[in-house]
Design an enzyme around this catalytic site. Sequence first.
Site, short mmCIF file in Angstrom:
data_model
loop_
_atom_site.label_atom_id
_atom_site.label_comp_id
_atom_site.label_asym_id
_atom_site.label_seq_id
_atom_site.Cartn_x
_atom_site.Cartn_y
_atom_site.Cartn_z
N ARG A 50 -35.18 25.59 19.27
CA ARG A 50 -35.21 25.16 20.68
C ARG A 50 -36.57 25.55 21.20
NH1 ARG A 50 -31.01 25.62 25.61
NH2 ARG A 50 -30.16 23.94 24.34
N HIS A 71 -32.77 15.93 22.92
CA HIS A 71 -31.69 16.91 22.75
C HIS A 71 -30.58 16.20 21.95
CE1 HIS A 71 -29.32 20.37 23.22
NE2 HIS A 71 -29.09 20.37 24.51
N GLN A 98 -26.85 17.31 21.81
CA GLN A 98 -26.17 17.04 23.07
C GLN A 98 -25.69 15.59 23.10
OE1 GLN A 98 -25.68 19.31 25.81
NE2 GLN A 98 -24.25 17.67 26.27
N ASP A 117 -27.85 15.35 34.85
CA ASP A 117 -28.42 16.58 34.28
C ASP A 117 -29.17 17.27 35.42
OD1 ASP A 117 -29.51 18.56 32.64
OD2 ASP A 117 -30.94 17.23 31.64
N CYS A 153 -24.45 17.74 30.87
CA CYS A 153 -24.69 18.52 29.66
C CYS A 153 -24.50 20.02 29.91
CB CYS A 153 -26.10 18.25 29.14
SG CYS A 153 -27.37 18.61 30.37
N ARG A 178 -19.65 20.06 21.58
CA ARG A 178 -20.91 20.46 20.94
C ARG A 178 -20.63 21.13 19.59
NH1 ARG A 178 -25.51 21.45 23.86
NH2 ARG A 178 -26.34 21.76 21.75
N1 CP Z 1 -26.32 21.82 27.14
C1 CP Z 1 -27.00 22.82 26.53
O1 CP Z 1 -27.79 22.61 25.62
O2 CP Z 1 -26.69 24.05 27.03
P1 CP Z 1 -27.46 25.42 26.69
O3 CP Z 1 -28.82 25.32 27.35
O4 CP Z 1 -26.60 26.48 27.31
O5 CP Z 1 -27.58 25.56 25.21
N1 NVA Z 2 -32.78 18.94 30.71
C1 NVA Z 2 -32.27 20.28 30.62
C2 NVA Z 2 -31.17 20.33 29.62
C3 NVA Z 2 -30.53 21.69 29.45
C4 NVA Z 2 -29.47 21.71 28.39
C5 NVA Z 2 -33.39 21.23 30.24
O1 NVA Z 2 -34.22 20.88 29.39
O2 NVA Z 2 -33.46 22.33 30.80
#
Ligand code: CP
Ligand code: NVA
Length: 310
Positions: free
Chosen positions: A103, A130, A133, A223, A264, A292
């Site tokens: 990530r 993502h 997701q 989101d 999400c 997930r």
């Molecule tokens: N939706 C999602 O990826 O959540 P987190 O940021 O908690 O992993």
């Molecule tokens: N768009 C958001 C998604 C979080 C799961 C971010 O990148 O923070």
Amino acid sequence: MKLKSKDLLGIAGLTKEEVEAIFRVTADFKEKKRTDKPLSGKTLAMIFEKPSTRTRVSFECAIYQLGGMPVVLNSTEIQLSRGETIADTARVLSGYVDAITIRTFEHRKVVELASNASVPVINALSDFEHPCQALADLYTIYEKKGFSGIKVAYVGDGDNNVTNSLVFICALMGIPLSVASPEGYRPKKEVIETAKKLNANTQLEVTSDPKEAVRNADVIYTDVWVSMGAEAEAAKRKKDLKAYQLNTELLAASGKKDYLIMHCLPAHRGDEITDEVMESKNSVVFEQAENRMHVQKAVLYFLLGGKDAI
Ligand code: CP
Ligand code: NVA
């Protein structure tokens, strides 16, 4: 069946048949038709340069329940934070573990990790995509509605990782998608072009009118307005996106009663979605979050070569 790529870097790298295969295996795991440990003895390193609740815990539980073990690596605690390169990190970890999730911010880092690792790399969120997701989102829609004749609406920041992956997966699966965002927050040209390459007949509508997007929609998705890394722009973003909140007034424009509300998560209640909508009977956000884990089991199973995945 084996996925054509060693890695899962984005939805744009998958085929429709691969998504369908992932969903078949997801259902087997979720419905407990399979309770064996197909990834017994396998290890998964998980690099985090941003916070996470769902992705971290769902991957940790998924690999453990399949018989393997996670190794969580917060980037501040590994040598990556002291200048060791992504390429060297990839080569070292490939000697220890069977797969790596990352990530991070720039998508190029995910690509660099994958091209230097001999083991599969999974994008656990970059600024561009993502994919885990989007797979869980579409699996949730499939469970609740099937894919035939449905329309998905996305309201809010249309220029982020979650929207990009949603645009790609809807194109891939042939599902009409309407995105409502103000100027400056719409899907980028390159995203729309990639969607068209995935499916020449893709039905993607981009509008500035949230009511138009939700009209006749079976799924209404949003989101956060301030993604991780965009905190410095928080005040401007909240002002620019104010009219794009999922609230009862907007949802009345859908003309349907049985639409699904999706997010999400994490949600910023009172910004992109009201408490009332999050808690409404139409909201499937917590089932979506649970999925997930089930979907990621299938992803791990395919990429780590569960014995009949090959
Ligand atoms: N939706 C999602 O990826 O959540 P987190 O940021 O908690 O992993
Ligand atoms: N768009 C958001 C998604 C979080 C799961 C971010 O990148 O923070």
